[in-house]
Design a protein around this motif. Structure first.
Motif, PDB file in Angstrom:
ATOM      1  N   THR A   1       0.833  -1.206   0.000  1.00 26.87           N
ATOM      2  CA  THR A   1       0.000   0.000   0.000  1.00 26.87           C
ATOM      3  C   THR A   1       0.865   1.252   0.000  1.00 26.87           C
ATOM      4  N   LEU A   2       1.884   1.274   0.807  1.00 31.20           N
ATOM      5  CA  LEU A   2       2.791   2.419   0.852  1.00 31.20           C
ATOM      6  C   LEU A   2       3.443   2.644  -0.510  1.00 31.20           C
ATOM      7  N   SER A   3       3.891   1.574  -1.142  1.00 30.11           N
ATOM      8  CA  SER A   3       4.544   1.685  -2.452  1.00 30.11           C
ATOM      9  C   SER A   3       3.594   2.231  -3.509  1.00 30.11           C
ATOM     10  N   ILE A   4       2.397   1.673  -3.586  1.00 35.16           N
ATOM     11  CA  ILE A   4       1.434   2.108  -4.598  1.00 35.16           C
ATOM     12  C   ILE A   4       0.960   3.529  -4.321  1.00 35.16           C
ATOM     13  N   ALA A   5       0.715   3.856  -3.072  1.00 35.08           N
ATOM     14  CA  ALA A   5       0.260   5.207  -2.737  1.00 35.08           C
ATOM     15  C   ALA A   5       1.314   6.248  -3.119  1.00 35.08           C
ATOM     16  N   LEU A   6       2.576   5.981  -2.824  1.00 38.05           N
ATOM     17  CA  LEU A   6       3.628   6.928  -3.195  1.00 38.05           C
ATOM     18  C   LEU A   6       3.781   7.027  -4.713  1.00 38.05           C
ATOM     19  N   LEU A   7       3.620   5.923  -5.404  1.00 33.06           N
ATOM     20  CA  LEU A   7       3.684   5.961  -6.863  1.00 33.06           C
ATOM     21  C   LEU A   7       2.535   6.815  -7.416  1.00 33.06           C
ATOM     22  N   ARG A   8       1.349   6.672  -6.861  1.00 34.78           N
ATOM     23  CA  ARG A   8       0.205   7.468  -7.335  1.00 34.78           C
ATOM     24  C   ARG A   8       0.380   8.948  -7.020  1.00 34.78           C
TER      25      ARG A   8
ATOM     26  N   HIS B   1      -4.331  10.769   3.604  1.00 32.43           N
ATOM     27  CA  HIS B   1      -5.130   9.767   2.902  1.00 32.43           C
ATOM     28  C   HIS B   1      -5.462   8.554   3.763  1.00 32.43           C
ATOM     29  N   TYR B   2      -4.548   8.197   4.657  1.00 33.12           N
ATOM     30  CA  TYR B   2      -4.669   6.957   5.425  1.00 33.12           C
ATOM     31  C   TYR B   2      -4.582   7.196   6.924  1.00 33.12           C
ATOM     32  N   SER B   3      -5.450   6.543   7.661  1.00 40.60           N
ATOM     33  CA  SER B   3      -5.257   6.461   9.109  1.00 40.60           C
ATOM     34  C   SER B   3      -4.108   5.476   9.337  1.00 40.60           C
ATOM     35  N   ALA B   4      -3.500   5.548  10.483  1.00 40.53           N
ATOM     36  CA  ALA B   4      -2.396   4.637  10.792  1.00 40.53           C
ATOM     37  C   ALA B   4      -2.847   3.179  10.722  1.00 40.53           C
ATOM     38  N   GLU B   5      -4.052   2.902  11.194  1.00 42.62           N
ATOM     39  CA  GLU B   5      -4.570   1.526  11.194  1.00 42.62           C
ATOM     40  C   GLU B   5      -4.776   1.006   9.774  1.00 42.62           C
ATOM     41  N   CYS B   6      -5.327   1.847   8.936  1.00 47.10           N
ATOM     42  CA  CYS B   6      -5.585   1.441   7.548  1.00 47.10           C
ATOM     43  C   CYS B   6      -4.271   1.181   6.809  1.00 47.10           C
ATOM     44  N   LEU B   7      -3.319   2.067   6.983  1.00 47.50           N
ATOM     45  CA  LEU B   7      -2.030   1.894   6.317  1.00 47.50           C
ATOM     46  C   LEU B   7      -1.329   0.632   6.808  1.00 47.50           C
ATOM     47  N   ALA B   8      -1.385   0.391   8.102  1.00 48.26           N
ATOM     48  CA  ALA B   8      -0.743  -0.798   8.667  1.00 48.26           C
ATOM     49  C   ALA B   8      -1.364  -2.082   8.120  1.00 48.26           C
TER      50      ALA B   8
ATOM     51  N   PHE C   1      -2.808  -4.158  -1.559  1.00 47.86           N
ATOM     52  CA  PHE C   1      -3.168  -2.750  -1.595  1.00 47.86           C
ATOM     53  C   PHE C   1      -4.480  -2.508  -0.868  1.00 47.86           C
ATOM     54  N   THR C   2      -4.467  -1.517   0.004  1.00 48.52           N
ATOM     55  CA  THR C   2      -5.647  -1.103   0.736  1.00 48.52           C
ATOM     56  C   THR C   2      -5.993   0.319   0.305  1.00 48.52           C
ATOM     57  N   PRO C   3      -7.221   0.549  -0.159  1.00 44.58           N
ATOM     58  CA  PRO C   3      -7.613   1.911  -0.534  1.00 44.58           C
ATOM     59  C   PRO C   3      -7.594   2.824   0.693  1.00 44.58           C
ATOM     60  N   PRO C   4      -7.370   4.109   0.489  1.00 45.99           N
ATOM     61  CA  PRO C   4      -7.330   5.032   1.624  1.00 45.99           C
ATOM     62  C   PRO C   4      -8.689   5.156   2.302  1.00 45.99           C
ATOM     63  N   ASP C   5      -8.654   5.432   3.589  1.00 49.21           N
ATOM     64  CA  ASP C   5      -9.889   5.578   4.349  1.00 49.21           C
ATOM     65  C   ASP C   5     -10.200   7.036   4.686  1.00 49.21           C
ATOM     66  N   LEU C   6      -9.323   7.959   4.326  1.00 47.64           N
ATOM     67  CA  LEU C   6      -9.558   9.369   4.648  1.00 47.64           C
ATOM     68  C   LEU C   6      -9.826  10.202   3.402  1.00 47.64           C
ATOM     69  N   LEU C   7      -8.871  10.321   2.538  1.00 51.38           N
ATOM     70  CA  LEU C   7      -8.971  11.124   1.328  1.00 51.38           C
ATOM     71  C   LEU C   7      -8.527  10.272   0.151  1.00 51.38           C
ATOM     72  N   PRO C   8      -9.282  10.237  -0.947  1.00 50.88           N
ATOM     73  CA  PRO C   8      -8.874   9.409  -2.087  1.00 50.88           C
ATOM     74  C   PRO C   8      -7.488   9.813  -2.616  1.00 50.88           C
ATOM     75  N   LEU C   9      -6.776   8.827  -3.105  1.00 51.18           N
ATOM     76  CA  LEU C   9      -5.502   9.093  -3.786  1.00 51.18           C
ATOM     77  C   LEU C   9      -5.806   9.630  -5.177  1.00 51.18           C
ATOM     78  N   PRO C  10      -4.893  10.406  -5.730  1.00 48.66           N
ATOM     79  CA  PRO C  10      -5.083  10.825  -7.132  1.00 48.66           C
ATOM     80  C   PRO C  10      -5.158   9.591  -8.025  1.00 48.66           C
ATOM     81  N   ALA C  11      -5.978   9.654  -9.032  1.00 50.45           N
ATOM     82  CA  ALA C  11      -6.140   8.506  -9.945  1.00 50.45           C
ATOM     83  C   ALA C  11      -5.154   8.564 -11.086  1.00 50.45           C
TER      84      ALA C  11
END
Length: 128
Positions: A65-72, A105-112, A118-128
């Motif tokens: 999730t961290l890898s994909i989120a940073l890539l996005r 974009h992510y709460s600590a629990e969601c990111l963990a 890959f887990t979608p963000p629970d706070l703010l959507p990632l750019p598509a």
């Protein structure tokens, strides 16, 4: 070190771990995004990093999730014709405070929870 050399070192496992810090991760993400659509770049990015950490015996270091989120986040900031140096200068927060950006974009629990898939963000959507 050039992006091509970093990619080569990831692919064959020869890149010293000391050469693959946060900025190198972003450089690889940017390079892949310059040459492939987002979905293909994501898949290649994860495959390269997973293979690299497996080669090092450090599988626990990979976080999908961290890898994909940073890539996005990187993809959303690319500008046509921009050099690596220009990209760095235009995005100091991505280099200095990536965790802070992800916390939008992510709460600590969601990111963990997204270490292996890959887990979608629970706070703010990632750019598509």
């Amino acid at each position: 070190m050039t992006a091509a050399k970093i990619l080569e070192g990831l692919a064959d496992g020869s890149l010293p771990p000391s050469e693959f810090g946060h900025a190198a991760h972003l450089r690889v993400a940017r390079e892949l995004l310059l040459h492939a659509p987002l979905a293909e770049a994501e898949a290649r990015f994860c495959t390269l990093i997973e293979g690299y950490v497996r080669h090092l015996g450090a599988e626990a270091k990979f976080h999908r999730t961290l890898s994909i989120a940073l890539l996005r986040l990187t993809a959303a900031r690319l500008r046509p014709g921009e050099s690596w140096a220009q990209f760095q200068a235009a995005n100091p927060d991505l280099f200095a405070n990536a965790r802070g950006l992800l916390a939008r974009h992510y709460s600590a629990e969601c990111l963990a929870a997204g270490r292996t898939q890959f887990t979608p963000p629970d706070l703010l959507p990632l750019p598509a």
